[in-house]
Design an enzyme around this catalytic site. Structure first.
Site, PDB file in Angstrom:
ATOM      1  N   GLY A  46       0.834  -1.190   0.000  1.00  0.00           N
ATOM      2  CA  GLY A  46       0.000   0.000   0.000  1.00  0.00           C
ATOM      3  C   GLY A  46       0.868   1.238   0.000  1.00  0.00           C
ATOM      4  O   GLY A  46       2.054   1.171   0.353  1.00  0.00           O
ATOM      5  N   GLN A  51       2.836   9.938   1.778  1.00  0.00           N
ATOM      6  CA  GLN A  51       4.198   9.385   1.792  1.00  0.00           C
ATOM      7  C   GLN A  51       5.051   9.889   0.626  1.00  0.00           C
ATOM      8  O   GLN A  51       6.270   9.807   0.675  1.00  0.00           O
ATOM      9  CB  GLN A  51       4.149   7.849   1.750  1.00  0.00           C
ATOM     10  N   CYS A  92       6.189  -0.343   7.308  1.00  0.00           N
ATOM     11  CA  CYS A  92       5.808   0.888   6.591  1.00  0.00           C
ATOM     12  C   CYS A  92       6.975   1.318   5.720  1.00  0.00           C
ATOM     13  O   CYS A  92       8.118   1.320   6.178  1.00  0.00           O
ATOM     14  CB  CYS A  92       5.460   1.980   7.597  1.00  0.00           C
ATOM     15  N   LEU A  93       6.669   1.695   4.487  1.00  0.00           N
ATOM     16  CA  LEU A  93       7.729   2.133   3.574  1.00  0.00           C
ATOM     17  C   LEU A  93       8.395   3.421   4.068  1.00  0.00           C
ATOM     18  O   LEU A  93       9.523   3.718   3.673  1.00  0.00           O
ATOM     19  CB  LEU A  93       7.160   2.341   2.163  1.00  0.00           C
ATOM     20  N   HIS A 134      -4.105   1.253   8.049  1.00  0.00           N
ATOM     21  CA  HIS A 134      -2.744   1.814   8.041  1.00  0.00           C
ATOM     22  C   HIS A 134      -2.650   2.985   7.066  1.00  0.00           C
ATOM     23  O   HIS A 134      -2.109   4.050   7.408  1.00  0.00           O
ATOM     24  CB  HIS A 134      -1.765   0.687   7.666  1.00  0.00           C
ATOM     25  N   GLU A 135      -3.180   2.800   5.860  1.00  0.00           N
ATOM     26  CA  GLU A 135      -3.086   3.854   4.832  1.00  0.00           C
ATOM     27  C   GLU A 135      -3.951   5.054   5.202  1.00  0.00           C
ATOM     28  O   GLU A 135      -3.561   6.203   4.976  1.00  0.00           O
ATOM     29  CB  GLU A 135      -3.519   3.322   3.458  1.00  0.00           C
ATOM     30  N   HIS A 138      -2.190   7.364   7.433  1.00  0.00           N
ATOM     31  CA  HIS A 138      -1.232   8.258   6.767  1.00  0.00           C
ATOM     32  C   HIS A 138      -1.912   9.548   6.324  1.00  0.00           C
ATOM     33  O   HIS A 138      -1.334  10.633   6.436  1.00  0.00           O
ATOM     34  CB  HIS A 138      -0.634   7.575   5.522  1.00  0.00           C
TER      35      HIS A 138
HETATM   36  O1  GNR Z   1       4.130  -2.658   2.571  1.00  0.00           O
HETATM   37  C1  GNR Z   1       3.478  -2.523   3.606  1.00  0.00           C
HETATM   38  N1  GNR Z   1       3.175  -3.610   4.365  1.00  0.00           N
HETATM   39  C2  GNR Z   1       2.245  -3.597   5.382  1.00  0.00           C
HETATM   40  C3  GNR Z   1       2.162  -4.728   6.194  1.00  0.00           C
HETATM   41  C4  GNR Z   1       1.242  -4.769   7.217  1.00  0.00           C
HETATM   42  C5  GNR Z   1       0.387  -3.721   7.433  1.00  0.00           C
HETATM   43  C6  GNR Z   1       0.476  -2.584   6.651  1.00  0.00           C
HETATM   44  C7  GNR Z   1       1.388  -2.521   5.629  1.00  0.00           C
HETATM   45  S1  GNR Z   1       1.433  -1.129   4.618  1.00  0.00           S
HETATM   46  C8  GNR Z   1       3.083  -1.167   4.035  1.00  0.00           C
HETATM   47  C9  GNR Z   1       3.304  -0.119   2.964  1.00  0.00           C
HETATM   48  C10 GNR Z   1       3.122   1.249   3.555  1.00  0.00           C
HETATM   49  O2  GNR Z   1       3.908   1.782   4.255  1.00  0.00           O
HETATM   50  N2  GNR Z   1       1.982   1.837   3.315  1.00  0.00           N
HETATM   51  O3  GNR Z   1       1.731   3.030   3.869  1.00  0.00           O
HETATM   52 NI    NI Z   2       2.892   3.095   5.689  1.00  0.00          NI
END
Ligand code: GNR
Ligand code: NI
Length: 170
Positions: A46, A51, A92-93, A134-135, A138
């Site tokens: 995601g 980001q 998270c990236l 999670h997204e 952000h």
């Molecule tokens: O790549 C991602 N893996 C992930 C694994 C578990 C829960 C959420 C994520 S999102 C993350 C990519 C990212 O940072 N998205 O904002």
């Molecule tokens: Ni993230």
């Protein structure tokens, strides 16, 4: 198509609250396509526009193993389908090479616009439900480390400061 640089914690720009998209036009579609390319290249499941330093309510996702299920969420809104939250390992990236358990709702109902600006809704569970939350965080300027104890968050901060110093010295 273009690869976009990804902001890393503790960059304050990650704390910006994103504004709604008023019209899904070619500029927004270009952003979506660039974000998908960036997400795939970074091996994420995601990516939120926040980001890549664009503060609009745009998310891309693909939880498949083979890039077969790109999902575009514009102006997303979700409601939990379970009150309870269960912990799951997250990464998270914007916080490379750090993983921690974060409690999230197991199932959510999502409403959003797609790449053509058409509304859709779906019920998600598992990794997809987790990723939506999670997204969405952000877009609100929230990172998963915000849910950790101050001690753990401080360790992450030190680790990231070390990483950025190493990248700078290289
Ligand atoms: O790549 C991602 N893996 C992930 C694994 C578990 C829960 C959420 C994520 S999102 C993350 C990519 C990212 O940072 N998205 O904002
Ligand atoms: Ni993230």
């Amino acid at each position: 198509m273009a690869l976009l640089p990804i902001l890393e914690f503790p960059d304050e720009r990650l704390r910006t609250k994103a504004a709604p998209v008023e019209r899904v036009d070619d500029e927004v579609r270009q952003l979506v396509d660039d974000m998908l390319e960036t997400m795939y290249e970074a091996r994420g499941i995601g990516l939120a526009a926040t980001q890549v330093d664009v503060h609009r309510r745009v998310i891309v996702m693909d939880v498949s193993d083979n890039h077969s299920s790109p999902l575009v969420l514009i102006n997303p809104h979700y409601t939990p389908l379970d009150d309870a939250r269960e912990p799951m390992q997250e990464g998270c990236l914007s916080i490379p090479e750090y993983y921690a358990e974060v409690p999230r709702h197991l199932r959510v109902h999502l409403e959003a616009l797609d790449r053509d600006g058409n509304p859709y809704s779906l019920d998600a569970d598992g990794l997809l439900a987790h990723c939506i939350q999670h997204e969405h965080d952000h877009l609100e300027g929230v990172l998963f480390v915000d849910y950790l104890s101050p001690l753990k968050r401080d360790r992450v901060l030190k680790k990231m400061q070390k990483r950025h110093k190493q990248l700078q010295d290289a």
